[in-house]
Motif scaffolding. Structure first.
Motif, PDB file in Angstrom:
ATOM      1  N   LEU A  15      10.656  -7.883 -11.367  1.00 26.31           N
ATOM      2  CA  LEU A  15      12.099  -7.499 -11.402  1.00 26.31           C
ATOM      3  C   LEU A  15      12.944  -8.650 -11.158  1.00 26.31           C
ATOM      4  CD1 LEU A  15      13.964  -5.309 -11.921  1.00 26.31           C
ATOM      5  CD2 LEU A  15      13.679  -4.858  -9.288  1.00 26.31           C
ATOM      6  N   ARG A  16      12.636  -9.505 -10.266  1.00 28.82           N
ATOM      7  CA  ARG A  16      13.639 -10.644  -9.867  1.00 28.82           C
ATOM      8  C   ARG A  16      13.785 -11.642 -11.124  1.00 28.82           C
ATOM      9  NH1 ARG A  16      14.695 -15.195  -8.580  1.00 28.82           N
ATOM     10  NH2 ARG A  16      12.694 -16.060  -8.643  1.00 28.82           N
ATOM     11  N   LEU A  19      16.039  -9.699 -13.807  1.00 22.56           N
ATOM     12  CA  LEU A  19      17.329  -9.607 -13.301  1.00 22.56           C
ATOM     13  C   LEU A  19      17.813 -11.219 -13.251  1.00 22.56           C
ATOM     14  CD1 LEU A  19      17.284  -7.479  -9.999  1.00 22.56           C
ATOM     15  CD2 LEU A  19      17.599  -6.794 -12.269  1.00 22.56           C
ATOM     16  N   ALA A  20      17.246 -12.221 -13.021  1.00 25.19           N
ATOM     17  CA  ALA A  20      17.754 -13.647 -13.190  1.00 25.19           C
ATOM     18  C   ALA A  20      18.050 -13.774 -14.818  1.00 25.19           C
ATOM     19  CB  ALA A  20      16.631 -14.535 -12.807  1.00 25.19           C
ATOM     20  N   LEU A  22      18.839 -11.568 -16.896  1.00 22.67           N
ATOM     21  CA  LEU A  22      20.053 -10.758 -17.123  1.00 22.67           C
ATOM     22  C   LEU A  22      21.405 -11.354 -16.668  1.00 22.67           C
ATOM     23  CD1 LEU A  22      18.592  -7.157 -16.835  1.00 22.67           C
ATOM     24  CD2 LEU A  22      19.520  -8.197 -19.066  1.00 22.67           C
ATOM     25  N   ALA A  23      21.316 -12.185 -15.477  1.00 24.96           N
ATOM     26  CA  ALA A  23      22.419 -12.595 -14.824  1.00 24.96           C
ATOM     27  C   ALA A  23      23.335 -13.517 -15.678  1.00 24.96           C
ATOM     28  CB  ALA A  23      21.991 -13.165 -13.460  1.00 24.96           C
ATOM     29  N   TYR A  28      22.888 -11.650 -21.209  1.00 26.62           N
ATOM     30  CA  TYR A  28      23.216  -9.943 -20.797  1.00 26.62           C
ATOM     31  C   TYR A  28      23.521  -9.384 -22.174  1.00 26.62           C
ATOM     32  CZ  TYR A  28      24.909  -5.706 -18.400  1.00 26.62           C
ATOM     33  OH  TYR A  28      25.193  -4.646 -18.085  1.00 26.62           O
ATOM     34  N   LEU A  98      20.665   1.251 -17.565  1.00 29.27           N
ATOM     35  CA  LEU A  98      21.860   0.544 -16.855  1.00 29.27           C
ATOM     36  C   LEU A  98      22.468  -0.357 -17.603  1.00 29.27           C
ATOM     37  CD1 LEU A  98      20.602   0.168 -13.296  1.00 29.27           C
ATOM     38  CD2 LEU A  98      22.458   1.581 -13.968  1.00 29.27           C
TER      39      LEU A  98
ATOM     40  N   LEU B  15      27.659  -4.558 -13.398  1.00 28.50           N
ATOM     41  CA  LEU B  15      26.309  -4.606 -13.227  1.00 28.50           C
ATOM     42  C   LEU B  15      25.844  -6.023 -13.327  1.00 28.50           C
ATOM     43  CD1 LEU B  15      23.691  -3.285 -13.114  1.00 28.50           C
ATOM     44  CD2 LEU B  15      23.626  -3.211 -15.729  1.00 28.50           C
ATOM     45  N   ARG B  16      26.627  -7.195 -14.260  1.00 29.43           N
ATOM     46  CA  ARG B  16      25.995  -8.537 -14.354  1.00 29.43           C
ATOM     47  C   ARG B  16      26.258  -9.088 -12.960  1.00 29.43           C
ATOM     48  NH1 ARG B  16      26.674 -13.254 -15.039  1.00 29.43           N
ATOM     49  NH2 ARG B  16      29.072 -12.852 -15.250  1.00 29.43           N
ATOM     50  N   LEU B  19      23.541  -8.101 -10.620  1.00 27.89           N
ATOM     51  CA  LEU B  19      22.319  -8.750 -11.161  1.00 27.89           C
ATOM     52  C   LEU B  19      22.385 -10.101 -10.849  1.00 27.89           C
ATOM     53  CD1 LEU B  19      21.623  -6.900 -14.705  1.00 27.89           C
ATOM     54  CD2 LEU B  19      20.814  -5.976 -12.305  1.00 27.89           C
ATOM     55  N   ALA B  20      23.391 -10.861 -11.009  1.00 26.59           N
ATOM     56  CA  ALA B  20      23.353 -12.183 -10.742  1.00 26.59           C
ATOM     57  C   ALA B  20      23.266 -12.376  -9.246  1.00 26.59           C
ATOM     58  CB  ALA B  20      24.754 -12.648 -10.895  1.00 26.59           C
ATOM     59  N   ALA B  23      19.633 -11.999  -8.321  1.00 26.50           N
ATOM     60  CA  ALA B  23      18.577 -13.055  -9.053  1.00 26.50           C
ATOM     61  C   ALA B  23      18.225 -14.223  -8.278  1.00 26.50           C
ATOM     62  CB  ALA B  23      19.375 -13.828 -10.207  1.00 26.50           C
ATOM     63  N   PRO B  25      16.139 -15.548  -4.873  1.00 27.20           N
ATOM     64  CA  PRO B  25      15.204 -15.001  -3.986  1.00 27.20           C
ATOM     65  C   PRO B  25      15.564 -14.423  -2.619  1.00 27.20           C
ATOM     66  CG  PRO B  25      14.251 -16.967  -5.187  1.00 27.20           C
ATOM     67  CD  PRO B  25      15.926 -16.971  -5.524  1.00 27.20           C
ATOM     68  N   TYR B  28      17.670 -11.386  -2.831  1.00 31.42           N
ATOM     69  CA  TYR B  28      16.739 -10.353  -3.378  1.00 31.42           C
ATOM     70  C   TYR B  28      16.177  -9.857  -2.215  1.00 31.42           C
ATOM     71  CZ  TYR B  28      13.732  -7.641  -6.108  1.00 31.42           C
ATOM     72  OH  TYR B  28      12.892  -6.430  -6.598  1.00 31.42           O
ATOM     73  N   PHE B  92      25.491   2.628 -10.204  1.00 31.12           N
ATOM     74  CA  PHE B  92      24.365   1.888 -11.003  1.00 31.12           C
ATOM     75  C   PHE B  92      22.978   2.780 -10.910  1.00 31.12           C
ATOM     76  CE2 PHE B  92      27.017  -1.833  -9.994  1.00 31.12           C
ATOM     77  CZ  PHE B  92      27.817  -1.949 -11.436  1.00 31.12           C
ATOM     78  N   LEU B  95      19.141   1.537  -9.578  1.00 29.40           N
ATOM     79  CA  LEU B  95      19.061   0.021  -9.305  1.00 29.40           C
ATOM     80  C   LEU B  95      18.580   0.154  -7.805  1.00 29.40           C
ATOM     81  CD1 LEU B  95      19.481  -2.760 -10.480  1.00 29.40           C
ATOM     82  CD2 LEU B  95      21.784  -2.693  -9.223  1.00 29.40           C
ATOM     83  N   LEU B  98      14.910   0.463  -7.887  1.00 26.73           N
ATOM     84  CA  LEU B  98      13.884  -0.371  -8.344  1.00 26.73           C
ATOM     85  C   LEU B  98      13.794  -1.552  -7.445  1.00 26.73           C
ATOM     86  CD1 LEU B  98      15.556  -0.903 -12.064  1.00 26.73           C
ATOM     87  CD2 LEU B  98      13.043  -0.202 -11.607  1.00 26.73           C
ATOM     88  N   VAL B  99      14.660  -2.127  -6.696  1.00 23.63           N
ATOM     89  CA  VAL B  99      14.584  -3.138  -5.952  1.00 23.63           C
ATOM     90  C   VAL B  99      13.686  -2.836  -4.856  1.00 23.63           C
ATOM     91  CG1 VAL B  99      15.606  -4.663  -4.446  1.00 23.63           C
ATOM     92  CG2 VAL B  99      16.826  -4.223  -6.440  1.00 23.63           C
ATOM     93  N   ASN B 102       9.947  -2.793  -5.928  1.00 27.03           N
ATOM     94  CA  ASN B 102       9.376  -4.109  -6.719  1.00 27.03           C
ATOM     95  C   ASN B 102       9.380  -5.240  -5.572  1.00 27.03           C
ATOM     96  OD1 ASN B 102       8.465  -3.619  -9.585  1.00 27.03           O
ATOM     97  ND2 ASN B 102      10.596  -2.477  -9.308  1.00 27.03           N
ATOM     98  N   ALA B 104       9.352  -9.076  -4.675  1.00 26.61           N
ATOM     99  CA  ALA B 104       9.806 -10.120  -5.398  1.00 26.61           C
ATOM    100  C   ALA B 104       8.489 -10.768  -5.957  1.00 26.61           C
ATOM    101  CB  ALA B 104      10.346 -11.211  -4.443  1.00 26.61           C
ATOM    102  N   PRO B 106       4.611  -9.820  -7.035  1.00 27.06           N
ATOM    103  CA  PRO B 106       3.997  -8.513  -7.139  1.00 27.06           C
ATOM    104  C   PRO B 106       2.616  -8.680  -6.499  1.00 27.06           C
ATOM    105  CG  PRO B 106       4.136  -9.408  -9.324  1.00 27.06           C
ATOM    106  CD  PRO B 106       4.976 -10.568  -8.389  1.00 27.06           C
TER     107      PRO B 106
END
Lengths: 106, 106
Positions: A15-16, A19-20, A22-23, A28, A98, B15-16, B19-20, B23, B25, B28, B92, B95, B98-99, B102, B104, B106
């Motif tokens: 996911l990270r 998201l990166a 999409l950032a 995007y 989203l 949202l952007r 997400l940024a 992004a 670590p 997050y 959102f 969201l 999701l975080v 998930n 960072a 897996p």
């Protein structure tokens, strides 16, 4: 392992990293445009009309491809990008929706 | 307009930008930890134990605050951060979940 073109399998996506990808504003917009297109629609990089160099565009599409968001297929002289919608929906439920629902600038 | 501490109102969040913020670590991990804590749990920046300087930590928490993900409140010598869970969920949907779901890596 990602395939020869750098497409990760769904289990390899994080996911990270997604998201990166999409950032960035350009990336995007690419994903949002694909998310709003009909399912499976393929578009060339050039079709987005971004005012950036070809190498910059290639960089952004590579980041998208390596995150797992898009799949790129060769079409002779150009490459077409499709959103990996079903795989993203399965791996990160709700994320594509989203992006689809949220313009970069509200 | 954001308030005096830089917290945007929900309608100002994009949202952007969110997400940024996610992004990175470290950021997050902060949001994921708060998402897994009990609702409304407040934690100081130092409580996360990241091996970075105080100014780096302040920077990351400012990015999180200005994106709208967290609210920071003064507690005398320190600041405590809470996740703006209800507001993010309304703005959102899905969201935070999701975080939360998930890691960072897996």
């Amino acid at each position: 392992m990602p395939d020869a073109e750098g497409h990760p399998a769904p289990a390899e996506m994080t996911l990270r990293t997604v998201l990166a990808a999409l950032a960035d504003p350009l990336r995007y917009e690419v994903v949002r445009a694909l998310a709003r297109d009909a399912d499976g629609a393929a578009r060339t990089c050039a079709s987005f009309g971004f005012p950036v160099s070809k190498s910059t565009l290639s960089h952004h599409f590579r980041v998208l491809r390596e995150s797992g968001l898009i799949r790129q297929v060769d079409r002779g002289n150009s490459r077409a990008a499709t959103l990996r919608r079903d795989e993203i929906d399965a791996r990160f439920p709700g994320l594509v929706q989203l992006v689809r629902d949220n313009p970069a600038v509200p």
